[in-house]
Structure formats: structure tokens, C-alpha cells
Enzyme design. Structure first.
Site, PDB file in Angstrom:
ATOM      1  CE  LYS A   4     -49.105  49.935 -55.915  1.00 11.08           C
ATOM      2  NZ  LYS A   4     -49.327  51.259 -56.697  1.00 11.08           N
TER       3      LYS A   4
ATOM      4  NE  ARG B  76     -56.459  56.086 -60.322  1.00 12.38           N
ATOM      5  CZ  ARG B  76     -56.086  55.423 -59.037  1.00 12.38           C
ATOM      6  NH1 ARG B  76     -55.218  54.112 -59.204  1.00 12.38           N
ATOM      7  NH2 ARG B  76     -55.302  55.873 -58.060  1.00 12.38           N
TER       8      ARG B  76
ATOM      9  NE  ARG C 142     -57.174  55.833 -54.968  1.00 12.43           N
ATOM     10  CZ  ARG C 142     -56.405  54.999 -55.283  1.00 12.43           C
ATOM     11  NH1 ARG C 142     -56.543  54.260 -55.628  1.00 12.43           N
ATOM     12  NH2 ARG C 142     -55.454  55.423 -55.089  1.00 12.43           N
TER      13      ARG C 142
HETATM   14  P1  AP5 Z   1     -53.661  51.541 -61.454  1.00 10.85           P
HETATM   15  O1  AP5 Z   1     -53.356  49.707 -61.723  1.00 10.85           O
HETATM   16  O2  AP5 Z   1     -54.747  51.922 -60.496  1.00 10.85           O
HETATM   17  O3  AP5 Z   1     -51.987  52.043 -60.386  1.00 10.85           O
HETATM   18  P2  AP5 Z   1     -52.091  51.502 -59.804  1.00 10.85           P
HETATM   19  O4  AP5 Z   1     -50.633  51.237 -59.234  1.00 10.85           O
HETATM   20  O5  AP5 Z   1     -52.924  50.236 -58.387  1.00 10.85           O
HETATM   21  O6  AP5 Z   1     -52.347  52.854 -58.496  1.00 10.85           O
HETATM   22  P3  AP5 Z   1     -52.501  52.891 -56.946  1.00 10.85           P
HETATM   23  O7  AP5 Z   1     -53.184  54.949 -57.604  1.00 10.85           O
HETATM   24  O8  AP5 Z   1     -53.987  52.487 -56.782  1.00 10.85           O
HETATM   25  O9  AP5 Z   1     -51.761  52.606 -56.227  1.00 10.85           O
HETATM   26  P4  AP5 Z   1     -51.365  53.659 -54.701  1.00 10.85           P
HETATM   27  O10 AP5 Z   1     -50.010  53.034 -54.319  1.00 10.85           O
HETATM   28  O11 AP5 Z   1     -51.096  54.821 -54.483  1.00 10.85           O
HETATM   29  O12 AP5 Z   1     -52.877  53.518 -53.890  1.00 10.85           O
HETATM   30  P5  AP5 Z   1     -53.483  52.482 -52.842  1.00 10.85           P
HETATM   31  O13 AP5 Z   1     -55.439  52.180 -53.016  1.00 10.85           O
HETATM   32  O14 AP5 Z   1     -52.613  51.479 -52.736  1.00 10.85           O
HETATM   33  O15 AP5 Z   1     -53.363  52.730 -62.560  1.00 10.85           O
HETATM   34  C1  AP5 Z   1     -52.992  53.777 -62.830  1.00 10.85           C
HETATM   35  C2  AP5 Z   1     -54.179  54.589 -64.086  1.00 10.85           C
HETATM   36  O16 AP5 Z   1     -53.108  54.340 -65.074  1.00 10.85           O
HETATM   37  C3  AP5 Z   1     -55.286  53.807 -64.971  1.00 10.85           C
HETATM   38  O17 AP5 Z   1     -56.445  54.847 -64.920  1.00 10.85           O
HETATM   39  C4  AP5 Z   1     -55.138  52.400 -65.245  1.00 10.85           C
HETATM   40  O18 AP5 Z   1     -55.563  51.850 -66.892  1.00 10.85           O
HETATM   41  C5  AP5 Z   1     -53.717  52.936 -66.066  1.00 10.85           C
HETATM   42  N1  AP5 Z   1     -52.568  52.658 -66.618  1.00 10.85           N
HETATM   43  C6  AP5 Z   1     -52.314  50.971 -65.738  1.00 10.85           C
HETATM   44  N2  AP5 Z   1     -51.764  50.062 -66.534  1.00 10.85           N
HETATM   45  C7  AP5 Z   1     -50.941  51.855 -67.725  1.00 10.85           C
HETATM   46  C8  AP5 Z   1     -50.042  51.604 -68.624  1.00 10.85           C
HETATM   47  N3  AP5 Z   1     -48.939  50.225 -68.521  1.00 10.85           N
HETATM   48  N4  AP5 Z   1     -50.000  52.249 -69.331  1.00 10.85           N
HETATM   49  C9  AP5 Z   1     -50.706  52.788 -69.385  1.00 10.85           C
HETATM   50  N5  AP5 Z   1     -51.759  53.369 -68.231  1.00 10.85           N
HETATM   51  C10 AP5 Z   1     -51.968  52.548 -67.507  1.00 10.85           C
HETATM   52  O19 AP5 Z   1     -53.030  53.488 -52.045  1.00 10.85           O
HETATM   53  C11 AP5 Z   1     -54.230  54.262 -51.521  1.00 10.85           C
HETATM   54  C12 AP5 Z   1     -53.565  55.066 -49.913  1.00 10.85           C
HETATM   55  O20 AP5 Z   1     -54.289  54.151 -48.956  1.00 10.85           O
HETATM   56  C13 AP5 Z   1     -51.946  55.630 -49.709  1.00 10.85           C
HETATM   57  O21 AP5 Z   1     -51.943  56.703 -50.404  1.00 10.85           O
HETATM   58  C14 AP5 Z   1     -52.008  55.095 -47.982  1.00 10.85           C
HETATM   59  O22 AP5 Z   1     -52.604  56.765 -47.710  1.00 10.85           O
HETATM   60  C15 AP5 Z   1     -53.148  54.248 -47.461  1.00 10.85           C
HETATM   61  N6  AP5 Z   1     -52.466  52.536 -47.862  1.00 10.85           N
HETATM   62  C16 AP5 Z   1     -52.427  51.915 -48.662  1.00 10.85           C
HETATM   63  N7  AP5 Z   1     -51.991  50.778 -47.833  1.00 10.85           N
HETATM   64  C17 AP5 Z   1     -51.071  51.151 -47.771  1.00 10.85           C
HETATM   65  C18 AP5 Z   1     -49.869  50.327 -46.459  1.00 10.85           C
HETATM   66  N8  AP5 Z   1     -49.696  49.225 -47.076  1.00 10.85           N
HETATM   67  N9  AP5 Z   1     -49.642  51.268 -46.006  1.00 10.85           N
HETATM   68  C19 AP5 Z   1     -49.877  52.249 -45.298  1.00 10.85           C
HETATM   69  N10 AP5 Z   1     -51.005  53.033 -45.875  1.00 10.85           N
HETATM   70  C20 AP5 Z   1     -52.178  52.190 -47.006  1.00 10.85           C
HETATM   71 MG    MG Z   2     -53.976  50.205 -56.610  1.00 13.18          MG
END
Ligand code: AP5
Ligand code: MG
Ligand code: ZN
Length: 217
Positions: free
Chosen positions: A13, A127, A160
Site C-alpha cells: 500500500k 522491510r 519497524r
Molecule cells: P509496503 O508498501 O510498506 O506495504 P504496506 O501495505 O504499506 O504494509 P504496512 O505494513 O504499512 O501495512 P499495515 O497495514 O500493516 O501498516 P499500517 O502502517 O497501515 O511494502 C512492504 C514491504 O514489501 C516493503 O519492504 C516493500 O519494499 C516491499 N514490497 C512492496 N511491494 C512489493 C512488491 N510488489 N514485490 C516485492 N516487494 C514489495 O498500520 C500499522 C498499525 O497501525 C496497525 O497494525 C494498527 O495497529 C494501526 N493502524 C493503522 N491504521 C489503523 C486504522 N485505520 N484503524 C486502527 N488501527 C490502525
Molecule cells: Mg504502509
């Protein structure tokens, strides 16, 4: 364009968001990034969120919905926005439906990035993020030119806190039980765009732009 990026942790994402917001000139609103920034600033909200994030659990809806509602009222969102990581359960999606209705705006599309679980754990644990500029790397799929050093700003890379194998698995479980029902929620609204996220980053992006260019017409 008013868009949502939906997908499991590690689906790409953030990676796709960076490119989408540049191409379509809209602000990137990542709730995860907002909480991590709040934590760096040492705010009460940041500290509270960290307790949930470290366990892979969702931060309570009342906090998240409040943050997003305020953000959407900022003037830069008038030209559109890309929500990344919000909504994350049906209650948040219904709250967003109410907010958009009240603001008299409509979502244009929900980009659903699909990647199998086996792939996700490897993406998350490999990552690396830059302390300086926030750029994202991967030890195998997007390695920096120099180990642990950011290509863009020379900053130090870090992992992270929630990218351990154990927390990654907990996050995936939360995704399947609480977030994946949103696929049906937005399919019903007729705005779901399914994208195969299990291919290299460039190909994912071209699939995304192909879909978005259809809406933008
Ligand atoms: P990356 O692009 O970073 O993936 P991502 O989908 O953004 O993954 P996140 O870990 O950020 O998602 P998340 O939803 O768990 O975290 P968030 O910060 O939203 O890619 C990942 C890795 O893969 C990178 O190293 C990249 O280089 C690689 N990659 C990317 N594309 C690739 C490809 N095509 N092929 C190969 N490699 C690839 O949330 C974190 C925490 O915050 C949650 O757990 C929760 O506690 C809280 N939170 C956030 N939003 C909410 C909400 N709305 N409600 C409640 N709690 C929330
Ligand atoms: Mg993300
Ligand atoms: Zn950097």
C-alpha cells in the site's frame, strides 16, 4: 480523485501510494504513518496507539475516525485524497460513509491489493525504513545500494517495531477477521478495483493506473 487503498499488511500500500499520489497529485493519508509520527513527537495519542500497534491490534475506532475526519477537512483534500490503511473494519467504513455523505462528496474507487499470506510475512520482516526521510526498502526485493543506508538521503535504515514474524502474523489475522469484509462492503457500492499485488512493484503500478485512468476519464 477520492481513493482508498485496501490490502493486507505488506501488500504494498505504502509503496504504491507514493507513486499514485505523485501521478494524480492528491494527498496521501496513511493512518499508520500518522500514528508513527505522533509517537515520534511523543504525543499522548502516539503513545496510546503504540500499545496497540506493537501487538498488531487495531487502534480504537474513536481515535482513528476522529483523526481521519479532521484530516479530510483540510483544504488540500478538496482536490481529492488517497486513504492508506483506513478504513480497517466495517465500523470505520460506515463512519467514513457518513463523513463523506455529510461533506457531500463521493469515493471514486477502492484499490484492493491482493497478495497471498506466505508472501506477506517475507515482505514485512525484510522491510527497512529510513530514519531520515521515511523511504521504504526491502533487503531482498528493494535493497539499498549500501547496506542499511538510504539511497535518497543517506539516512540510517531501521526495522519497524511491528515487523517481527510474530507481530506480522497477528496483523495478518486481524486483517482477515476485521479488514477483509470491507472488500464486500465496497463491492456492493460498485467501486471496488481488484489489483494483483503479487507481481513486481512496476507491474502492480501499471495495473493500478490502468484502472484509475478509466475512472479519471
Ligand atoms: P509496503 O508498501 O510498506 O506495504 P504496506 O501495505 O504499506 O504494509 P504496512 O505494513 O504499512 O501495512 P499495515 O497495514 O500493516 O501498516 P499500517 O502502517 O497501515 O511494502 C512492504 C514491504 O514489501 C516493503 O519492504 C516493500 O519494499 C516491499 N514490497 C512492496 N511491494 C512489493 C512488491 N510488489 N514485490 C516485492 N516487494 C514489495 O498500520 C500499522 C498499525 O497501525 C496497525 O497494525 C494498527 O495497529 C494501526 N493502524 C493503522 N491504521 C489503523 C486504522 N485505520 N484503524 C486502527 N488501527 C490502525
Ligand atoms: Mg504502509
Ligand atoms: Zn532517507
Amino acid at each position: 480523485m477520492r481513493l482508498i487503498l485496501l490490502g493486507p499488511p505488506g501488500a504494498g500500500k505504502g509503496t504504491q501510494a507514493e507513486r499514485i499520489v505523485e501521478k494524480y497529485n492528491i494527498p496521501h493519508i496513511s493512518t499508520g504513518d500518522i500514528f508513527r509520527a505522533a509517537l515520534r513527537e511523543g504525543t499522548e495519542m502516539g503513545l496510546k496507539a503504540k500499545g496497540y500497534m506493537d501487538k498488531g491490534q487495531l487502534v480504537p475506532d474513536e481515535i482513528v475516525v476522529g483523526v481521519v475526519t479532521e484530516r479530510l477537512k483540510k483544504p488540500d483534500c478538496q482536490k481529492g485524497f488517497l486513504l492508506d490503511g483506513f478504513p480497517r473494519n466495517v465500523h470505520q467504513a460506515e463512519a467514513l460513509d457518513k463523513v463523506t455523505e455529510k461533506m457531500d462528496i463521493k469515493l471514486d474507487g477502492v484499490i484492493n491489493v491482493d497478495v497471498p499470506d506466505e508472501e506477506l510475512v517475507e515482505r514485512l520482516t525484510g522491510r527497512r525504513m529510513c530514519k531520515g526521510c521515511g523511504a521504504s526498502f526491502h533487503v531482498k526485493f528493494k535493497p539499498p545500494k549500501v547496506r542499511n543506508v538510504c539511497d535518497s538521503c543517506g539516512g540510517e535504515l531501521y526495522q519497524r517495531d511491528d515487523d517481527t514474524v510474530e507481530t506480522a502474523k497477528d496483523r495478518l489475522e486481524v486483517y482477515h477477521s476485521q479488514t477483509s469484509p470491507l472488500i464486500a462492503h465496497y463491492d456492493k457500492q460498485g467501486i471496488l478495483l481488484n489489483i494483483n499485488g503479487n507481481q513486481d512493484m512496476e507491474n502492480v503500478f501499471s495495473e493500478v493506473t490502468k484502472e484509475l485512468d478509466k475512472i479519471a476519464e
